[in-house]
Enzyme design. Structure first.
Site, short mmCIF file in Angstrom:
data_model
loop_
_atom_site.label_atom_id
_atom_site.label_comp_id
_atom_site.label_asym_id
_atom_site.label_seq_id
_atom_site.Cartn_x
_atom_site.Cartn_y
_atom_site.Cartn_z
N ASP A 159 0.84 -1.20 0.00
CA ASP A 159 0.00 0.00 0.00
C ASP A 159 0.88 1.26 0.00
OD1 ASP A 159 -2.47 -1.67 0.63
OD2 ASP A 159 -1.18 -2.11 2.33
N HIS A 187 -4.47 -3.39 6.47
CA HIS A 187 -4.31 -3.65 5.03
C HIS A 187 -5.67 -4.07 4.49
CE1 HIS A 187 -2.84 -4.97 1.20
NE2 HIS A 187 -3.23 -6.21 1.42
N1 LIG Z 1 -0.50 -8.13 2.43
C1 LIG Z 1 -0.50 -7.92 1.13
O1 LIG Z 1 -0.22 -6.78 0.68
C2 LIG Z 1 -0.85 -9.01 0.15
C3 LIG Z 1 -0.64 -8.79 -1.22
C4 LIG Z 1 -0.97 -9.81 -2.13
C5 LIG Z 1 -1.51 -11.01 -1.68
N2 LIG Z 1 -1.69 -11.20 -0.35
C6 LIG Z 1 -2.21 -12.49 0.15
O2 LIG Z 1 -1.17 -13.47 0.10
C7 LIG Z 1 -1.77 -14.77 0.13
C8 LIG Z 1 -1.13 -15.68 -0.93
O3 LIG Z 1 -1.39 -15.19 -2.22
P1 LIG Z 1 -0.95 -15.99 -3.54
O4 LIG Z 1 -1.37 -15.14 -4.68
O5 LIG Z 1 0.47 -16.43 -3.45
O6 LIG Z 1 -1.91 -17.25 -3.43
P2 LIG Z 1 -1.76 -18.71 -4.13
O7 LIG Z 1 -3.08 -19.36 -4.01
O8 LIG Z 1 -1.10 -18.59 -5.46
O9 LIG Z 1 -0.72 -19.44 -3.17
C9 LIG Z 1 -1.03 -19.74 -1.85
C10 LIG Z 1 -0.17 -20.92 -1.46
O10 LIG Z 1 -0.37 -21.15 -0.07
C11 LIG Z 1 -0.42 -22.54 0.13
N3 LIG Z 1 -1.04 -22.85 1.42
C12 LIG Z 1 -2.36 -22.96 1.73
N4 LIG Z 1 -2.49 -23.33 3.02
C13 LIG Z 1 -1.25 -23.46 3.53
C14 LIG Z 1 -0.75 -23.84 4.80
N5 LIG Z 1 -1.56 -24.18 5.81
N6 LIG Z 1 0.59 -23.87 4.98
C15 LIG Z 1 1.43 -23.59 3.96
N7 LIG Z 1 1.01 -23.21 2.74
C16 LIG Z 1 -0.31 -23.16 2.52
C17 LIG Z 1 -1.18 -23.06 -1.09
O11 LIG Z 1 -0.99 -24.45 -1.29
C18 LIG Z 1 -0.54 -22.22 -2.18
O12 LIG Z 1 0.64 -22.84 -2.71
C19 LIG Z 1 -3.28 -14.54 -0.07
O13 LIG Z 1 -3.91 -14.59 1.21
C20 LIG Z 1 -3.33 -13.13 -0.61
O14 LIG Z 1 -4.57 -12.50 -0.36
C21 LIG Z 1 -1.37 -10.23 0.56
O1 LIG Z 2 -6.27 -7.29 -2.63
C1 LIG Z 2 -5.98 -8.46 -2.37
O2 LIG Z 2 -6.80 -9.29 -1.97
C2 LIG Z 2 -4.55 -8.89 -2.55
C3 LIG Z 2 -3.60 -8.01 -1.83
O3 LIG Z 2 -3.95 -7.85 -0.48
C4 LIG Z 2 -3.42 -6.67 -2.50
O4 LIG Z 2 -3.54 -5.64 -1.83
O5 LIG Z 2 -3.14 -6.65 -3.71
#
Ligand SMILES: NC(=O)c1ccc[n+]([C@@H]2O[C@H](COP(=O)([O-])OP(=O)(O)OC[C@H]3O[C@@H](n4cnc5c(N)ncnc54)[C@H](O)[C@@H]3O)[C@@H](O)[C@H]2O)c1
Ligand SMILES: O=C(O)C[C@H](O)C(=O)O
Length: 326
Positions: A159, A187
């Site tokens: 952000d 967030h």
């Molecule tokens: N804070 C932020 O700014 C931000 C930004 C982008 C995404 N995210 C979040 O990050 C997370 C992951 O996103 P992604 O695009 O990589 O998703 P994705 O679905 O591509 O990957 C998630 C991975 O986590 C694994 N997983 C599920 N449960 C698990 C567990 N108990 N232990 C270990 N691994 C496990 C899955 O098997 C998968 O490989 C999501 O919750 C998304 O919303 C946060």
């Molecule tokens: O928005 C989402 O769910 C993914 C991530 O937290 C983001 O800010 O891009």
């Protein structure tokens, strides 16, 4: 050469994992003199894909990569680890808010908090990326009572970076001219990106834009950027999220620059009147592997109301997962 440190990445077979691991192994996160052992944790059905990621890491022949371990067992995944990036969780789809993931994802973080408590280095630095990141960080922290709560953080750096670029575009400058950006709070769509304290070439950013643009364009654009990316890409942000995670950990481990600061979701000590114990995003400076909340940011009535609204949402999220808070 320094001794290798252990870095655990959960959800390592996922899309953020794929954009993250190669940069950690290249030295982008902890510096080009710090060898790393990568500990990759994912669920059992993802282990085959994880093995492919390990093969690719090996095939890069990174000089700083001192080992790769793959596991589906949190106790093994966090053993002796120095840095943990908790990415593994379900991402949201179109039309969802991040807190809609609370039920699906919260249990992951209580299990991992316990494993960290029982097996990780006592000085571990934890960054939670999986959504809803602040409340998942709180769950992790509360399940690791033997570790300093200051070692658990949540990611609002994405952000922060989004806000820097939006003000740079608006003022015809570049992100190199923007300093002292702050994301306050959660967030989520209630986060408050603050232009009263941000500067562009040393001038208050708010003085360079009109209030209507700030309230009706800048704030909602930053708040809704994650949803805009999901709509455009059909999947949530990955490369920019990985980049922000690298930036967050790098600032924490290696320090922030000069008088500038970064936004980090950290354990609230009551600064700015925010409820103690929430994981709330504040302006932070880092030095010697530690962070402090900047204490002298200017808060006017407008900012105060926005900071309280996002605090209120975090209190509601906390209360919704009370059963997981140890
Ligand atoms: N804070 C932020 O700014 C931000 C930004 C982008 C995404 N995210 C979040 O990050 C997370 C992951 O996103 P992604 O695009 O990589 O998703 P994705 O679905 O591509 O990957 C998630 C991975 O986590 C694994 N997983 C599920 N449960 C698990 C567990 N108990 N232990 C270990 N691994 C496990 C899955 O098997 C998968 O490989 C999501 O919750 C998304 O919303 C946060
Ligand atoms: O928005 C989402 O769910 C993914 C991530 O937290 C983001 O800010 O891009």
């Amino acid at each position: 050469m320094k001794q290798p440190v252990r870095v655990t990445v959960t959800g390592a077979a996922g899309q953020i994992g794929y954009a993250l691991l190669f940069r950690i192994a290249s030295g982008a996160m902890l510096g080009d003199d710090q060898p790393v052992i990568l500990k990759l944790l994912d669920i059992t059905p993802a282990l085959e894909a994880l093995e492919g990621v390990r093969m690719e890491l090996e095939d890069c022949a990174f000089p700083l990569l001192a080992g790769v371990e793959c596991t589906d067992d949190p106790n093994t995944g966090f053993k002796d680890t120095d840095y943990a990036l908790l990415v593994g969780a379900r991402p949201r789809g179109p039309g969802m808010e991040r807190k809609d993931l609370l039920e699906a994802n919260a249990a992951i973080f209580s299990v991992q908090g316990k494993a960290i408590n029982d097996h990780a280095s006592r000085n571990i630095k934890v960054l939670v990326v999986g959504n809803p990141a602040n409340t998942n960080a709180l769950i992790t922290q509360r399940n690791a009572p033997d570790i300093d709560p200051r070692n658990f953080t949540a990611m609002t750096r994405l952000d922060h970076n989004r806000a820097m670029t939006q003000i740079a575009i608006k003022t015809g400058t570049t992100v190199n001219d923007v300093t002292n950006m702050t994301i306050w709070g959660n967030h989520s769509a209630t986060q408050y990106p603050d232009l009263f304290n941000a500067k562009v070439n040393g001038q208050a950013a708010i003085d360079l834009v009109d209030q209507a643009w700030f309230e009706e364009d800048f704030i909602p654009t930053v708040q809704q950027r994650g949803a805009a990316i999901i709509k455009a890409r059909g999947a949530s942000s990955a490369a920019s999220a990985a980049n922000a995670a690298i930036g967050h950990m790098r600032s924490w481990a290696l320090g922030t620059e000069g008088d500038d600061w970064v936004s980090m979701g950290v354990y609230s000590d009551g600064s700015y009147g925010i409820a103690e114990g929430l994981i709330y995003s504040f302006p932070c400076r880092c030095c010697n592997g530690d962070w402090v909340i900047v204490q002298d940011a200017d808060i006017n009535d407008f900012s105060r109301a926005k900071m309280q609204a996002t605090e209120q949402e975090l209190i509601e999220e906390r209360d919704a997962v009370a059963h997981l808070l140890g």
